[in-house]
Design a protein around this motif. Structure first.
Motif, PDB file in Angstrom:
ATOM      1  N   ARG A 189      17.672 -13.786  13.364  1.00 17.09           N
ATOM      2  CA  ARG A 189      17.160 -13.072  12.201  1.00 17.09           C
ATOM      3  C   ARG A 189      16.044 -13.879  11.524  1.00 17.09           C
TER       4      ARG A 189
ATOM      5  N   TYR B  91      12.362  -3.767  20.025  1.00 18.78           N
ATOM      6  CA  TYR B  91      11.610  -2.595  19.565  1.00 18.78           C
ATOM      7  C   TYR B  91      10.764  -3.015  18.384  1.00 18.78           C
TER       8      TYR B  91
ATOM      9  N   ASN C 277      14.690   1.946  20.784  1.00 23.12           N
ATOM     10  CA  ASN C 277      15.489   1.851  19.549  1.00 23.12           C
ATOM     11  C   ASN C 277      16.726   2.753  19.592  1.00 23.12           C
TER      12      ASN C 277
ATOM     13  N   ALA D   8      20.103   0.967  17.936  1.00 21.12           N
ATOM     14  CA  ALA D   8      19.706   0.131  16.812  1.00 21.12           C
ATOM     15  C   ALA D   8      20.900  -0.314  15.972  1.00 21.12           C
ATOM     16  N   ASP D   9      21.986   0.512  15.962  1.00 27.84           N
ATOM     17  CA  ASP D   9      23.134   0.160  15.118  1.00 27.84           C
ATOM     18  C   ASP D   9      23.888  -1.045  15.646  1.00 27.84           C
TER      19      ASP D   9
ATOM     20  N   HIS E 134      22.325  -3.768  16.907  1.00 28.02           N
ATOM     21  CA  HIS E 134      21.428  -4.926  16.913  1.00 28.02           C
ATOM     22  C   HIS E 134      20.939  -5.212  15.502  1.00 28.02           C
TER      23      HIS E 134
ATOM     24  N   GLN F 103      18.247  -5.154  12.726  1.00 27.47           N
ATOM     25  CA  GLN F 103      17.067  -4.343  12.378  1.00 27.47           C
ATOM     26  C   GLN F 103      16.430  -4.932  11.125  1.00 27.47           C
TER      27      GLN F 103
ATOM     28  N   THR G 178       8.498  -2.529  11.440  1.00 26.70           N
ATOM     29  CA  THR G 178       9.955  -2.577  11.703  1.00 26.70           C
ATOM     30  C   THR G 178      10.182  -3.143  13.097  1.00 26.70           C
TER      31      THR G 178
ATOM     32  N   ILE H  69      13.507  -4.490  15.941  1.00 27.97           N
ATOM     33  CA  ILE H  69      14.942  -4.565  16.289  1.00 27.97           C
ATOM     34  C   ILE H  69      15.126  -5.775  17.203  1.00 27.97           C
TER      35      ILE H  69
END
Length: 507
Positions: A62, A103, A120, A123-124, A126, A128, A148, A150
């Motif tokens: 992150r 992404y 994507n 996405a839930d 990973h 974001q 944005t 991912i």
């Protein structure tokens, strides 16, 4: 050791085998349980550490994505603000070249996608991240759009699993080495303890030649072996002592039995001697009393008054001597257990009247009175009338003998539901304290002294024996100059004769 040791019973052996089996199995079970517990703890620790590593790795990715977005933010914002699509695509390709970026999309300030690359769809699952594209125009910050990305969060799982596996293998290897060491030490210890146990069991089974092993070792097993050896030696000494005690007790028992047999033989001989002597004395004594009676009655011619008085004294003493011989025979029967009784219903008042009438002439010569109320309503008793009359003769005779001139002798009767009591009271001088402890003994030193002074030394002892044999009792209470304060009587002595009431079988 001089005696064999008692072998173990079958139950003791079975119990010993079960205890040995449990002793061999429960440490192994504990070690297995401890090993499984350590494996579980190791696995849980590896899982926890893997989870922590996963969190660290996610946080690291992150932060890397944030830093990357911050780095390209001005360039992307300028390209989007100026509608420079080639530059936007170039910057997006450059962003996708960073590791773990799945992404990326760029939107303008109207929310319209300018460019996007990657997948994507998941996405839930990973990471974001979204950043605003800020651009400065005339010293004024303007939002040009949004970028944005991912970031992949699954790519770290194989690494974590690999870490967990390596750590688990490392800890299990160490645990296995420790377990092998403990097992080896345990087996060495149990083998020595088993040898000690088998040696102890052989000794308990009577194999006294068995030696206790490991006595020379300087560890705890050696201490146990030396303690068992010492205990075994002490047990040997105890068994030897027990054998000696048993032999001594057997010898002493035989000596006691022999001595008792000798005493019984001696008593029998003495009793037979007394019976024989009494019979030998009674025969000439009867002849003497008969001759004295004939002379007193004038069968041998006229006699003077002085001679008649002497003949009366001789006749009276012959009668007393016959009574004494009879008492000696009764004592012989009582002590030998051959005293025969005929227990039946007895009219107590008639027996007392006969005895009182027999002693009344002698009492009158001493100015004494024998009082008895024959009109009382008293139940009959269970007794031998002849022996009961003998007991009353002894008690009333003693009262006549030992009371002074002018004394009164009172015979009274009372009863309860179970027994009748005869009370024979006199107002004489009482019984001296020194005679009381042995008053009902057949013979004693004090009674011998009293007998030499006044005669009739075995009477009360004989009376006690007869009453006990008849299931009755005889007791007394006396007041003398030595116990005036302690006595409940005003004077003299009272004898109590207790007899059971006769009960008919149909009652």
């Amino acid at each position: 050791m001089s005696s064999a040791k008692p072998p173990l019973s079958k139950m003791d052996k079975s119990s010993t085998l079960i205890e040995n089996k449990l002793a061999r199995t429960w440490p192994s079970r504990i070690m297995i349980i401890a090993t499984l517990f350590m494996i579980l703890v190791t696995t849980l620790d590896a899982v926890f550490e893997g989870y922590q590593q996963l969190q660290v790795e996610v946080q690291h990715r992150r932060e890397m994505a944030n830093n990357t977005l911050d780095a390209i933010n001005p360039s992307v914002a300028s390209a989007v603000f100026n509608d420079d699509l080639p530059t936007v695509n170039h910057l997006l390709d450059h962003l996708m070249s960073f590791p773990n970026i799945l992404y990326a999309s760029i939107r303008n300030d109207a929310g319209i996608a300018v460019a996007e690359k990657g997948d994507n769809s998941a996405a839930d699952r990973h990471i974001q991240l979204a950043k605003g594209l800020n651009w400065v125009v005339d010293d004024e910050q303007v939002e040009a759009g949004e970028i944005t990305v991912i970031v992949d969060a699954d790519v770290s799982l194989p690494h974590i699993l690999n870490l967990m596996l390596r750590k688990s293998l490392l800890m299990l290897s160490g645990l296995l080495i420790i377990a092998l060491g403990i097992t080896a030490a345990y087996h060495r210890l149990t083998m020595r303890l088993r040898d000690l146990s088998l040696a102890t069991l052989r000794i308990c089974d009577g194999h006294t030649e068995q030696k206790i092993p490991y006595q020379s070792e300087a560890d705890e097993v050696g201490d146990i072996a030396r303690a068992i050896h010492k205990l075994y030696r002490n047990a040997e000494n105890l068994y030897d002592l027990q054998d000696r005690l048993v032999r001594n007790m057997t010898q002493k028992s035989q000596e006691i039995i022999s001595a008792k047999r000798d005493v019984t033989t001696l008593n029998r001989t003495n009793n037979l001697f007394l019976a024989s002597v009494s019979q030998e004395i009674r025969s000439p004594l009867t002849a003497i009393r008969g001759a004295v009676t004939l002379c007193k009655n004038g069968m041998a011619g006229a006699i003077q008054e002085q001679t008649l008085s002497l003949l009366r004294i001789a006749e009276e003493n012959c009668l007393r001597l016959e009574d004494l011989i009879q008492e000696v025979m009764d004592v012989y029967e009582l002590q030998s257990g051959s005293l025969e009784l005929e227990l039946r219903e007895v009219d107590l008042k008639s027996v007392i009247q006969r005895v009182a009438a027999r002693w009344d002439p002698r009492a009158r010569r001493k100015l004494q009175r024998i009082n008895f109320d024959a009109f009382l309503d008293i139940p009959n008793v269970l007794a031998d009338s002849i022996r009961l009359e003998q007991v009353l003769d002894i008690v009333i005779g003693n009262a006549v003998y030992y009371c002074g001139n002018g004394c009164n002798i009172q015979v009274t009767l009372s009863h309860t539901e179970e027994q009748v009591r005869i009370s024979i009271a006199d107002d004489g001088p009482g019984i001296p304290m020194r005679l009381r402890p042995s008053l009902f003994h057949i013979i004693s030193e004090e009674k011998e002294s009293q007998t030499r002074m006044q005669g009739r030394g075995v009477g009360l002892g004989l009376a006690k024996g007869i009453m006990t044999t008849m299931q009755g009792d005889i007791s007394y209470e006396s007041m003398s100059a030595e116990n005036i304060k302690d006595s409940t009587l005003n004077s003299g002595t009272t004898f109590f004769i207790d007899l059971p009431i006769y009960k008919r079988e149909d009652a």
